[in-house]
Design a protein around this motif. Sequence first.
Motif, PDB file in Angstrom:
ATOM      1  N   ALA A 167     -22.733   3.640  24.248  1.00  0.00           N
ATOM      2  CA  ALA A 167     -23.834   4.548  24.583  1.00  0.00           C
ATOM      3  C   ALA A 167     -23.901   5.705  23.592  1.00  0.00           C
ATOM      4  O   ALA A 167     -24.998   6.139  23.197  1.00  0.00           O
ATOM      5  N   GLY A 168     -22.755   6.215  23.183  1.00  0.00           N
ATOM      6  CA  GLY A 168     -22.730   7.276  22.173  1.00  0.00           C
ATOM      7  C   GLY A 168     -23.269   6.795  20.842  1.00  0.00           C
ATOM      8  O   GLY A 168     -24.010   7.519  20.165  1.00  0.00           O
ATOM      9  N   ASN A 169     -22.913   5.558  20.450  1.00  0.00           N
ATOM     10  CA  ASN A 169     -23.431   4.996  19.202  1.00  0.00           C
ATOM     11  C   ASN A 169     -24.945   4.811  19.255  1.00  0.00           C
ATOM     12  O   ASN A 169     -25.643   5.122  18.294  1.00  0.00           O
ATOM     13  N   VAL A 170     -25.447   4.323  20.369  1.00  0.00           N
ATOM     14  CA  VAL A 170     -26.891   4.119  20.504  1.00  0.00           C
ATOM     15  C   VAL A 170     -27.630   5.456  20.473  1.00  0.00           C
ATOM     16  O   VAL A 170     -28.673   5.586  19.822  1.00  0.00           O
ATOM     17  N   ALA A 171     -27.086   6.464  21.135  1.00  0.00           N
ATOM     18  CA  ALA A 171     -27.720   7.787  21.125  1.00  0.00           C
ATOM     19  C   ALA A 171     -27.722   8.383  19.718  1.00  0.00           C
ATOM     20  O   ALA A 171     -28.729   8.946  19.273  1.00  0.00           O
ATOM     21  N   ALA A 172     -26.607   8.252  19.003  1.00  0.00           N
ATOM     22  CA  ALA A 172     -26.538   8.776  17.635  1.00  0.00           C
ATOM     23  C   ALA A 172     -27.501   8.020  16.723  1.00  0.00           C
ATOM     24  O   ALA A 172     -28.194   8.638  15.902  1.00  0.00           O
ATOM     25  N   GLU A 173     -27.576   6.703  16.859  1.00  0.00           N
ATOM     26  CA  GLU A 173     -28.490   5.924  16.030  1.00  0.00           C
ATOM     27  C   GLU A 173     -29.943   6.256  16.331  1.00  0.00           C
ATOM     28  O   GLU A 173     -30.785   6.243  15.431  1.00  0.00           O
ATOM     29  N   THR A 174     -30.237   6.570  17.573  1.00  0.00           N
ATOM     30  CA  THR A 174     -31.594   6.986  17.924  1.00  0.00           C
ATOM     31  C   THR A 174     -31.942   8.306  17.248  1.00  0.00           C
ATOM     32  O   THR A 174     -33.038   8.460  16.703  1.00  0.00           O
ATOM     33  N   ARG A 175     -31.007   9.262  17.266  1.00  0.00           N
ATOM     34  CA  ARG A 175     -31.246  10.533  16.581  1.00  0.00           C
ATOM     35  C   ARG A 175     -31.406  10.318  15.077  1.00  0.00           C
ATOM     36  O   ARG A 175     -32.257  10.939  14.434  1.00  0.00           O
ATOM     37  N   ILE A 176     -30.592   9.445  14.512  1.00  0.00           N
ATOM     38  CA  ILE A 176     -30.662   9.167  13.074  1.00  0.00           C
ATOM     39  C   ILE A 176     -32.010   8.555  12.716  1.00  0.00           C
ATOM     40  O   ILE A 176     -32.676   8.998  11.778  1.00  0.00           O
ATOM     41  N   THR A 177     -32.413   7.539  13.458  1.00  0.00           N
ATOM     42  CA  THR A 177     -33.682   6.872  13.184  1.00  0.00           C
ATOM     43  C   THR A 177     -34.852   7.828  13.341  1.00  0.00           C
ATOM     44  O   THR A 177     -35.778   7.833  12.521  1.00  0.00           O
ATOM     45  N   THR A 178     -34.818   8.660  14.368  1.00  0.00           N
ATOM     46  CA  THR A 178     -35.878   9.638  14.582  1.00  0.00           C
ATOM     47  C   THR A 178     -35.938  10.635  13.434  1.00  0.00           C
ATOM     48  O   THR A 178     -37.029  10.980  12.956  1.00  0.00           O
TER      49      THR A 178
END
Length: 174
Positions: free
Chosen positions: A47-58
């Motif tokens: 979940a932490g990886n997905v949240a970080a990747e979402t911030r990165i992509t955004t």
Amino acid sequence: MKIPAFSRPLRRGFSLVEVTLASGITALALTTLLGLIPHGLNNVKEAGNVAAETRITTHVLGSVSQARWQNVSGEDILAPAFDQQRYYFDDQGVALETDEPGPELAYVAEVRVPARDVSLPADATPQAEEDGTDPYLRRVTVKVASVANESFDFDRALPMAYRTHTTLIARTGK
């Protein structure tokens, strides 16, 4: 003559069978709970990886979508400016504003902006190009790898070593 109700004194406590059953049930419950801990920790990490990747992509898509697409002579400047551009992020998905990220590096992102290749099926607008592509839409692909290696090679790595996020960005003006 009075007959006593009990010939033996009252015993207070549990029998050996009851204690054994209670211990077995407790052991089973504790074993089950201890077995769920690693699974729960993996879920939290993912979940932490997905949240970080979402911030990165955004973050990356925000940078690309706010950039100019063409110069004054009408030449494409979006692809040359962003294609194969690398961004570096820490473990929370916050951008590292340096070319040499150092020990804080946790994620590497690479942007791919291909040539205009988006055509809508019912695009009969007069703005459409001769080849049918829409001049106001661009495909952008962001590849994110959870590695602390700033020279990570997305082309040679296995597809499961990184995640790919593809989206369309739209230009509203010239």
